[in-house]
Write a protein that holds these residues in place. Structure first.
Motif, PDB file in Angstrom:
ATOM      1  N   ALA A 246      24.365  72.630  42.061  1.00 10.96           N
ATOM      2  CA  ALA A 246      25.218  73.591  41.351  1.00 10.96           C
ATOM      3  C   ALA A 246      24.458  74.391  40.301  1.00 10.96           C
ATOM      4  O   ALA A 246      24.811  75.537  40.004  1.00 10.96           O
ATOM      5  N   GLU A 247      23.405  73.805  39.731  1.00 13.87           N
ATOM      6  CA  GLU A 247      22.667  74.486  38.673  1.00 13.87           C
ATOM      7  C   GLU A 247      21.518  75.344  39.211  1.00 13.87           C
ATOM      8  O   GLU A 247      21.002  76.205  38.507  1.00 13.87           O
ATOM      9  N   LEU A 248      21.118  75.123  40.461  1.00 18.71           N
ATOM     10  CA  LEU A 248      19.958  75.837  40.998  1.00 18.71           C
ATOM     11  C   LEU A 248      20.285  76.732  42.191  1.00 18.71           C
ATOM     12  O   LEU A 248      19.472  77.583  42.568  1.00 18.71           O
ATOM     13  N   ASP A 249      21.430  76.523  42.811  1.00 18.78           N
ATOM     14  CA  ASP A 249      21.791  77.299  44.005  1.00 18.78           C
ATOM     15  C   ASP A 249      23.080  78.073  43.775  1.00 18.78           C
ATOM     16  O   ASP A 249      24.100  77.489  43.400  1.00 18.78           O
TER      17      ASP A 249
ATOM     18  N   LEU B  26      29.074  75.428  56.970  1.00 19.46           N
ATOM     19  CA  LEU B  26      29.128  76.087  55.658  1.00 19.46           C
ATOM     20  C   LEU B  26      29.474  75.084  54.564  1.00 19.46           C
ATOM     21  O   LEU B  26      28.854  75.078  53.498  1.00 19.46           O
ATOM     22  N   GLN B  27      30.441  74.213  54.812  1.00 17.62           N
ATOM     23  CA  GLN B  27      30.795  73.223  53.803  1.00 17.62           C
ATOM     24  C   GLN B  27      29.643  72.256  53.554  1.00 17.62           C
ATOM     25  O   GLN B  27      29.380  71.852  52.412  1.00 17.62           O
TER      26      GLN B  27
ATOM     27  N   ARG C 199      32.787  75.487  47.177  1.00 17.98           N
ATOM     28  CA  ARG C 199      31.412  75.308  46.716  1.00 17.98           C
ATOM     29  C   ARG C 199      31.419  74.818  45.272  1.00 17.98           C
ATOM     30  O   ARG C 199      32.421  74.941  44.551  1.00 17.98           O
ATOM     31  N   LYS C 200      30.307  74.245  44.841  1.00 13.11           N
ATOM     32  CA  LYS C 200      30.188  73.743  43.475  1.00 13.11           C
ATOM     33  C   LYS C 200      30.002  74.905  42.502  1.00 13.11           C
ATOM     34  O   LYS C 200      29.456  75.945  42.863  1.00 13.11           O
ATOM     35  N   ARG C 201      30.460  74.705  41.305  1.00  8.66           N
ATOM     36  CA  ARG C 201      30.280  75.712  40.255  1.00  8.66           C
ATOM     37  C   ARG C 201      29.298  75.193  39.212  1.00  8.66           C
ATOM     38  O   ARG C 201      29.334  74.019  38.843  1.00  8.66           O
ATOM     39  N   SER C 202      28.438  76.065  38.739  1.00  9.71           N
ATOM     40  CA  SER C 202      27.504  75.681  37.679  1.00  9.71           C
ATOM     41  C   SER C 202      28.221  75.670  36.341  1.00  9.71           C
ATOM     42  O   SER C 202      29.293  76.265  36.175  1.00  9.71           O
ATOM     43  N   SER C 203      27.629  74.990  35.389  1.00  8.11           N
ATOM     44  CA  SER C 203      28.190  74.986  34.040  1.00  8.11           C
ATOM     45  C   SER C 203      27.971  76.351  33.399  1.00  8.11           C
ATOM     46  O   SER C 203      27.086  77.111  33.801  1.00  8.11           O
ATOM     47  N   GLU C 204      28.785  76.674  32.406  1.00  4.38           N
ATOM     48  CA  GLU C 204      28.633  77.971  31.734  1.00  4.38           C
ATOM     49  C   GLU C 204      27.304  78.026  31.008  1.00  4.38           C
ATOM     50  O   GLU C 204      26.840  77.053  30.429  1.00  4.38           O
TER      51      GLU C 204
ATOM     52  N   TYR D  21      37.886  87.281  53.908  1.00  2.00           N
ATOM     53  CA  TYR D  21      36.749  86.458  54.328  1.00  2.00           C
ATOM     54  C   TYR D  21      36.034  85.858  53.114  1.00  2.00           C
ATOM     55  O   TYR D  21      35.595  84.699  53.155  1.00  2.00           O
ATOM     56  N   MET D  22      35.908  86.642  52.053  1.00  2.00           N
ATOM     57  CA  MET D  22      35.266  86.148  50.836  1.00  2.00           C
ATOM     58  C   MET D  22      36.058  84.985  50.249  1.00  2.00           C
ATOM     59  O   MET D  22      35.484  83.971  49.826  1.00  2.00           O
ATOM     60  N   GLU D  23      37.372  85.101  50.235  1.00  2.00           N
ATOM     61  CA  GLU D  23      38.206  84.009  49.724  1.00  2.00           C
ATOM     62  C   GLU D  23      38.046  82.769  50.597  1.00  2.00           C
ATOM     63  O   GLU D  23      37.918  81.641  50.086  1.00  2.00           O
TER      64      GLU D  23
END
Length: 297
Positions: free
Chosen positions: A196-199, A187-188, A125-130, A231-233
């Motif tokens: 990434a910034e809103l979800d 899922l993908q 999944r995408k990661r948001s910026s810090e 499963y989480m991984e």
């Protein structure tokens, strides 16, 4: 079999006496299929060689028969997939948790053999910026019921996420880590479509299945937590939503023993959001614990 059974309990009893207790079906998974919902789950049950039943646990005779089924299922390694009559949720999940059986909400889940065969090499999944928090109020909406594989994950959720409605506020979506195995390409696709910034995404309760770890026997509880970590991984999730026991508003915070079990057995999880409203905010080693209505960063 036409005209052979007068009640659903007659069907459940016949399946138990002639097939389940005789070892003719897979005892690790029991499918709870509503007779009023055609299709859904049954082809998967057939593929796995499992029994389809439907119990009203608030009925004493039904509960006694379900106890007979549960006694023959491997404790700590078994699953009940589907659902049950309305008004049974707390009693049913409690019963299953106490008997070493976890629950997968999936009464409207369809086409599982096909979807589970659509492999993805590595789900990401995408990661948001810090984000640097300022001294102001932040609002985030959380969407529950992520443990439900059918009516939520497969049907309602994609419609909400893929909607043309524009928004500028964040949503934290609960999803089932089971999706990494039961519908990996879906899922993908959900992750690819997300902003990434809103979800953001976290697990539904409680990780790999809908269960109450707080009332599980320790002899299988830690095994379940380790499976949840796997499963989480696989689903690329690191925040776990937990419901550790039933009760009014899930009022009791998790015990020190349960927190220790989470810390020792969860290697890929960094945050736990618990449904208990009195759960204290604290960090123990690599995991931050908070209640579900608190912010987690």
């Amino acid at each position: 079999f036409t005209g052979m059974f007068k009640t659903g309990q007659d069907v459940n009893r016949y399946i138990f006496e002639h097939w389940f207790s005789q070892g003719y079906v897979n005892k690790r998974i029991l499918f709870g299929t509503d007779p009023g919902i055609p299709g859904c789950l049954r082809e998967y049950a057939m593929a796995l060689g499992c029994a389809c039943v439907y119990f009203d646990i608030n009925n004493e005779e039904d509960k006694a028969l379900l106890e007979e089924y549960a006694d023959l299922m491997p404790k700590g390694y078994s699953q009940y997939a589907g659902w049950f009559p309305a008004g049974n949720e707390e009693a049913m999940v409690t019963f299953l948790s106490e008997h070493g059986i976890v629950m997968t909400s999936a009464d409207f889940f369809t086409n599982i053999p096909f979807l589970s065969g659509q492999k993805v090499e590595k789900i990401q999944r995408k990661r948001s910026s810090e984000m640097t928090l300022e001294n102001k109020i932040y609002v985030m909406y959380g969407v529950t019921d992520g443990d439900n594989m059918g009516s939520y994950m497969q049907q309602a959720f994609p419609q909400m996420l893929f909607s043309d409605i524009e928004r500028d506020f964040p949503i934290s979506w609960t999803i089932s880590p089971n999706a990494a195995f039961l519908m990996p390409r879906v899922l993908q696709a959900i992750y690819d479509e997300a902003d990434a910034e809103l979800d953001d995404f976290l697990s539904g309760p409680t990780g790999a299945a809908y269960t109450f770890p707080g009332i599980q026997d320790k002899s299988w509880r830690d095994h379940y937590i380790r499976v949840t970590d796997e499963y989480m991984e696989a689903a690329d999730l690191n925040v776990l939503n937990t419901w550790n026991e039933a009760g009014p508003l899930w009022a009791n915070p998790m015990t020190e023993d349960l927190k220790k079990a989470y810390v020792e057995n969860l290697k890929h999880v960094t945050g736990i959001l618990d449904q208990c409203y009195s759960q204290p905010y604290e960090t123990i080693e690599h995991i931050t614990f908070a209640r579900a209505d608190e912010p987690y960063a």
